[in-house]
Design a protein around this motif. Structure first.
Motif, PDB file in Angstrom:
ATOM      1  N   ASP A 112       0.846  -1.199   0.000  1.00  0.00           N
ATOM      2  CA  ASP A 112       0.000   0.000   0.000  1.00  0.00           C
ATOM      3  C   ASP A 112       0.876   1.243   0.000  1.00  0.00           C
ATOM      4  O   ASP A 112       1.823   1.341   0.776  1.00  0.00           O
TER       5      ASP A 112
ATOM      6  N   GLU B 167     -10.192   4.809   0.382  1.00  0.00           N
ATOM      7  CA  GLU B 167     -11.648   5.058   0.440  1.00  0.00           C
ATOM      8  C   GLU B 167     -12.296   4.210   1.542  1.00  0.00           C
ATOM      9  O   GLU B 167     -13.293   4.602   2.137  1.00  0.00           O
ATOM     10  N   THR B 168     -11.703   3.046   1.845  1.00  0.00           N
ATOM     11  CA  THR B 168     -12.252   2.184   2.897  1.00  0.00           C
ATOM     12  C   THR B 168     -12.235   2.878   4.263  1.00  0.00           C
ATOM     13  O   THR B 168     -13.070   2.597   5.115  1.00  0.00           O
TER      14      THR B 168
ATOM     15  N   THR C 140     -19.049   4.937   4.463  1.00  0.00           N
ATOM     16  CA  THR C 140     -20.023   4.985   5.551  1.00  0.00           C
ATOM     17  C   THR C 140     -20.452   3.558   5.930  1.00  0.00           C
ATOM     18  O   THR C 140     -21.275   3.376   6.822  1.00  0.00           O
TER      19      THR C 140
ATOM     20  N   HIS D 129     -22.298   0.917   4.892  1.00  0.00           N
ATOM     21  CA  HIS D 129     -23.563   0.176   4.804  1.00  0.00           C
ATOM     22  C   HIS D 129     -23.212  -1.111   4.049  1.00  0.00           C
ATOM     23  O   HIS D 129     -22.553  -1.038   3.007  1.00  0.00           O
TER      24      HIS D 129
ATOM     25  N   MET E  60     -18.306  -2.011   0.008  1.00  0.00           N
ATOM     26  CA  MET E  60     -18.142  -3.022   1.068  1.00  0.00           C
ATOM     27  C   MET E  60     -18.487  -4.388   0.483  1.00  0.00           C
ATOM     28  O   MET E  60     -17.768  -5.369   0.695  1.00  0.00           O
TER      29      MET E  60
HETATM   30  C1  LIG Z   1     -18.158   8.876   1.715  1.00  0.00           C
HETATM   31  C2  LIG Z   1     -18.265   7.474   1.167  1.00  0.00           C
HETATM   32  C3  LIG Z   1     -19.322   6.674   1.567  1.00  0.00           C
HETATM   33  C4  LIG Z   1     -19.395   5.365   1.114  1.00  0.00           C
HETATM   34  N1  LIG Z   1     -20.387   4.572   1.612  1.00  0.00           N
HETATM   35  C5  LIG Z   1     -20.415   3.267   1.287  1.00  0.00           C
HETATM   36  C6  LIG Z   1     -21.353   2.406   1.918  1.00  0.00           C
HETATM   37  O1  LIG Z   1     -22.124   2.826   2.765  1.00  0.00           O
HETATM   38  N2  LIG Z   1     -21.345   1.095   1.568  1.00  0.00           N
HETATM   39  C7  LIG Z   1     -20.471   0.605   0.658  1.00  0.00           C
HETATM   40  O2  LIG Z   1     -20.527  -0.597   0.380  1.00  0.00           O
HETATM   41  N3  LIG Z   1     -19.548   1.397   0.045  1.00  0.00           N
HETATM   42  C8  LIG Z   1     -19.499   2.716   0.348  1.00  0.00           C
HETATM   43  N4  LIG Z   1     -18.554   3.534  -0.227  1.00  0.00           N
HETATM   44  C9  LIG Z   1     -17.648   2.965  -1.222  1.00  0.00           C
HETATM   45  C10 LIG Z   1     -16.532   2.156  -0.561  1.00  0.00           C
HETATM   46  O3  LIG Z   1     -16.041   2.840   0.576  1.00  0.00           O
HETATM   47  C11 LIG Z   1     -15.375   1.930  -1.522  1.00  0.00           C
HETATM   48  O4  LIG Z   1     -15.875   1.457  -2.749  1.00  0.00           O
HETATM   49  C12 LIG Z   1     -14.393   0.906  -0.988  1.00  0.00           C
HETATM   50  O5  LIG Z   1     -13.941   1.288   0.282  1.00  0.00           O
HETATM   51  C13 LIG Z   1     -13.220   0.773  -1.943  1.00  0.00           C
HETATM   52  O6  LIG Z   1     -12.341  -0.171  -1.428  1.00  0.00           O
HETATM   53  P1  LIG Z   1     -11.009  -0.522  -2.228  1.00  0.00           P
HETATM   54  O7  LIG Z   1     -10.330  -1.575  -1.479  1.00  0.00           O
HETATM   55  O8  LIG Z   1     -11.327  -0.759  -3.648  1.00  0.00           O
HETATM   56  O9  LIG Z   1     -10.186   0.861  -2.255  1.00  0.00           O
HETATM   57  P2  LIG Z   1      -9.380   1.626  -1.124  1.00  0.00           P
HETATM   58  O10 LIG Z   1      -9.961   1.448   0.212  1.00  0.00           O
HETATM   59  O11 LIG Z   1      -9.226   3.028  -1.621  1.00  0.00           O
HETATM   60  O12 LIG Z   1      -7.989   0.897  -1.122  1.00  0.00           O
HETATM   61  C14 LIG Z   1      -7.070   1.050  -2.176  1.00  0.00           C
HETATM   62  C15 LIG Z   1      -5.681   1.198  -1.577  1.00  0.00           C
HETATM   63  O13 LIG Z   1      -4.746   1.184  -2.649  1.00  0.00           O
HETATM   64  C16 LIG Z   1      -3.669   2.003  -2.312  1.00  0.00           C
HETATM   65  N5  LIG Z   1      -2.970   2.372  -3.556  1.00  0.00           N
HETATM   66  C17 LIG Z   1      -3.402   3.165  -4.558  1.00  0.00           C
HETATM   67  N6  LIG Z   1      -2.481   3.241  -5.529  1.00  0.00           N
HETATM   68  C18 LIG Z   1      -1.447   2.453  -5.137  1.00  0.00           C
HETATM   69  C19 LIG Z   1      -0.194   2.129  -5.708  1.00  0.00           C
HETATM   70  N7  LIG Z   1       0.201   2.609  -6.902  1.00  0.00           N
HETATM   71  N8  LIG Z   1       0.638   1.297  -5.005  1.00  0.00           N
HETATM   72  C20 LIG Z   1       0.270   0.806  -3.785  1.00  0.00           C
HETATM   73  N9  LIG Z   1      -0.908   1.106  -3.208  1.00  0.00           N
HETATM   74  C21 LIG Z   1      -1.754   1.906  -3.876  1.00  0.00           C
HETATM   75  C22 LIG Z   1      -4.314   3.171  -1.575  1.00  0.00           C
HETATM   76  O14 LIG Z   1      -3.378   3.810  -0.712  1.00  0.00           O
HETATM   77  C23 LIG Z   1      -5.452   2.491  -0.826  1.00  0.00           C
HETATM   78  O15 LIG Z   1      -5.123   2.209   0.515  1.00  0.00           O
HETATM   79  C24 LIG Z   1     -18.444   4.856   0.200  1.00  0.00           C
HETATM   80  C25 LIG Z   1     -17.397   5.671  -0.216  1.00  0.00           C
HETATM   81  C26 LIG Z   1     -17.287   6.959   0.263  1.00  0.00           C
HETATM   82  C27 LIG Z   1     -16.125   7.796  -0.169  1.00  0.00           C
END
Ligand SMILES: Cc1cc2nc3c(=O)[nH]c(=O)nc-3n(C[C@H](O)[C@H](O)[C@H](O)COP(=O)(O)OP(=O)(O)OC[C@H]3O[C@@H](n4cnc5c(N)ncnc54)[C@H](O)[C@@H]3O)c2cc1C
Ligand code: FES
Length: 509
Positions: free
Chosen positions: A57, A65-66, A70, A72, A361
């Protein structure tokens, strides 16, 4: 995040993680780029199947974004069930509903297996009309569509909120949790017995092959397979981004005067919609979480106003005492409503997981399930449905054209946008384009009066970045890359920082 003014309840109530950075070349079975819910779920499931993994990471795990969600855990996708059926047909839509149900069950299974205390709670969800805009016909059709997909959905005369609503659809057996309390114990378990978590380790280059290689500044990870779960698919320069418009969304955590919490997950039907839940505050009270005010990234000048409108909405509808948290984040919307999970285009061993819209989520968990199955067993019953290379003209063409028309508009049109003539026009806390020695520079003046300058051309495809006042970041309107005031990448698809520009100007006091 680059800015201390915004803070999510999840980040504020859990410790910062301190996994070491990669400092040498290593070999594992699977390299996973990104330690959010998608990457960490994949890592747990792969390790449980006997694979060694390395999660890289660029910042801290569960802090993308995680950490700003929020949380749900819901069947209520951003795409309506009626649309899902018309885009994919009833059989495929039923498969999608099934996959989401199984991803919720997967979360429950991991919570039980690892005895995780993460405020997990089952409760109903409500999709409700505002009293002034009740659309009973829409609700009736939507509930029928949901039921035809095997989802428990019934119409009720109003949602159980402390203000009057129109009719609603009640969905049974939905859930909520504290996402970091869920993921941090899993991360601890991943980081042992030949598997690793590396923080502050950015993946800069990806090579498909046998084996694959992921290059970072201080070491190369060699692996049989690579999963890019970096939220934005940073290994895919162009194709996927044409299918992934980026939006900002905002949330606040509020203390109420009464101690009563809302019992459920709530979504209204206005556009952009509001989403509501509550979260235990750890002291026998509850924090009300209200989200909404979505807009396309890089298109709103004063993003502080989004928080102000959300606060006004909350004050109008609840007996709000004070705002305790406020945060915002990025949403990548897939064109046809379902996430993109599977092999990266033209890759043999590189997989992507992206386009989770507001339901990351479940889609994030599902990515872990599908990709670990594809790597371990070579198949998964939902893999074809979520295929990341798909393009269904019937389901996507309209959105594809309208979303991608904005690229040339921004690429060319923004170059004629308003540019300040002198650095004095940038006040403390502000960011602006300024003409410096004949060239446009993205300039931010911090609260000590110091200037920070960058070239405004986004390092993805050259659109001009725009100031986001709430998060103090430079955001790209084309595909959602974001950079901190010094030009460091916050969100991809950009991998390279903005070029710094040295500015000579006495500090403003
Ligand atoms: C305000 C808000 C409310 C939301 N509410 C909901 C909800 O209620 N229910 C729901 O299901 N979803 C919700 N979502 C959506 C959900 O939070 C996201 O879709 C989800 O957390 C994305 O997870 P992820 O693992 O794909 O990404 P992330 O959690 O963003 O993880 C990706 C990781 O990759 C790392 N990264 C990026 N580029 C590189 C690189 N080149 N090299 C190494 N690491 C890198 C980043 O640092 C990050 O830690 C919401 C989002 C927001 C912003
Ligand atoms: S994100 Fe694609 S040009 Fe900026």
């Amino acid at each position: 995040m680059s800015d201390a003014m915004t803070q999510s309840i999840w980040m504020a109530t859990t410790p910062t993680t301190h996994f070491k950075a990669l400092d040498k070349n290593i070999h594992v079975d699977v390299a996973i780029v990104g330690g959010g819910i998608a990457g960490l779920t994949a890592a747990v499931l792969l390790k449980k199947s006997g694979k060694t993994v390395a999660v890289l990471d660029k910042n801290h795990i569960a802090g993308g974004e995680t950490g700003f969600t929020t949380a749900h855990i819901t069947d209520v996708l951003d795409v309506r069930f009626q649309d899902l059926i018309s885009k994919f047909g009833e059989n495929q839509a039923r498969l999608a509903a099934e996959s989401i149900r199984f991803s919720r069950a997967q979360i429950e299974e991991l919570i039980t297996e690892f005895a995780i205390e993460c405020d997990y709670q089952q409760l109903p969800a409500f999709l409700y009309c505002n009293i002034e805009h009740e659309d009973f016909e829409f609700l009736r059709k939507e509930a029928a569509a949901a039921r035809s997909l095997g989802i428990s959905a019934e119409i009720v005369s109003e949602a159980p909120l402390p203000f009057r609503t129109g009719a609603a659809i009640r969905f049974e057996n939905q859930a909520q949790f504290h996402p970091r309390r869920y993921l941090l114990p899993l991360a601890k378990w991943i980081n042992s017995n030949g598997s690793h978590i590396f923080e502050e380790t950015s993946a800069e280059e990806f090579h498909d092959g046998t084996p694959c290689r992921v290059h970072t500044k201080n070491g190369i990870v060699t692996a049989h397979d690579v999963i890019v779960a970096a939220y934005s698919p940073v290994c895919n320069w162009a194709f996927l981004h044409t299918k992934l418009p980026a939006y900002r969304t905002y949330a606040i955590g509020a203390k109420l005067k009464s101690r009563a919490a809302v019992e459920g997950l709530f979504y209204d039907t206005v556009d952009p919609y509001h989403y509501i839940r509550s979260q235990p505050d750890g002291r026998n009270g509850q924090i009300l979480i209200v989200g909404g005010e979505d807009h396309k990234t890089g298109t709103v000048e004063n993003t502080d106003e989004c928080f102000e409108r959300l606060e006004e909405y909350t004050r109008e509808h609840f007996d709000m005492e004070s705002i305790v948290y406020r945060w915002s984040g990025q949403i990548l919307e897939p064109l046809d409503g379902l996430a993109y999970i599977g092999k990266n285009s033209m890759s043999e061993h590189i997989y992507v997981a992206t386009g989770f819209s507001g339901t990351g989520m479940t889609f994030g968990t599902l990515s872990g399930m599908i990709l670990s199955d594809l790597i371990v067993r070579g198949q998964n019953r939902w893999a074809e449905l979520y295929d990341a290379t798909r393009f269904h003209p019937l389901a996507s063409a309209g959105h594809f054209i309208s979303e991608n028309m904005s690229f040339p508009t921004h690429f060319v049109g923004d170059r004629f946008g308003k540019t300040a003539e002198s650095l004095e026009e940038v006040h403390m806390g502000e960011g602006k384009w300024v003409k410096v020695e004949g060239k446009k520079v993205a300039v931010y003046r911090d609260m000590d009066g110091n200037l920070h300058g960058c070239e405004p051309e986004c390092t993805h495809m050259g659109c001009l970045v725009k100031w986001n006042s709430a998060e103090k970041s430079w955001d790209c309107p084309c595909h959602g890359s974001r950079f901190d005031p010094d030009g460091k990448v916050v969100n991809g698809p950009a991998i390279t920082d903005l070029k710094k520009v040295e500015l000579r100007q006495p500090a403003q006091h």
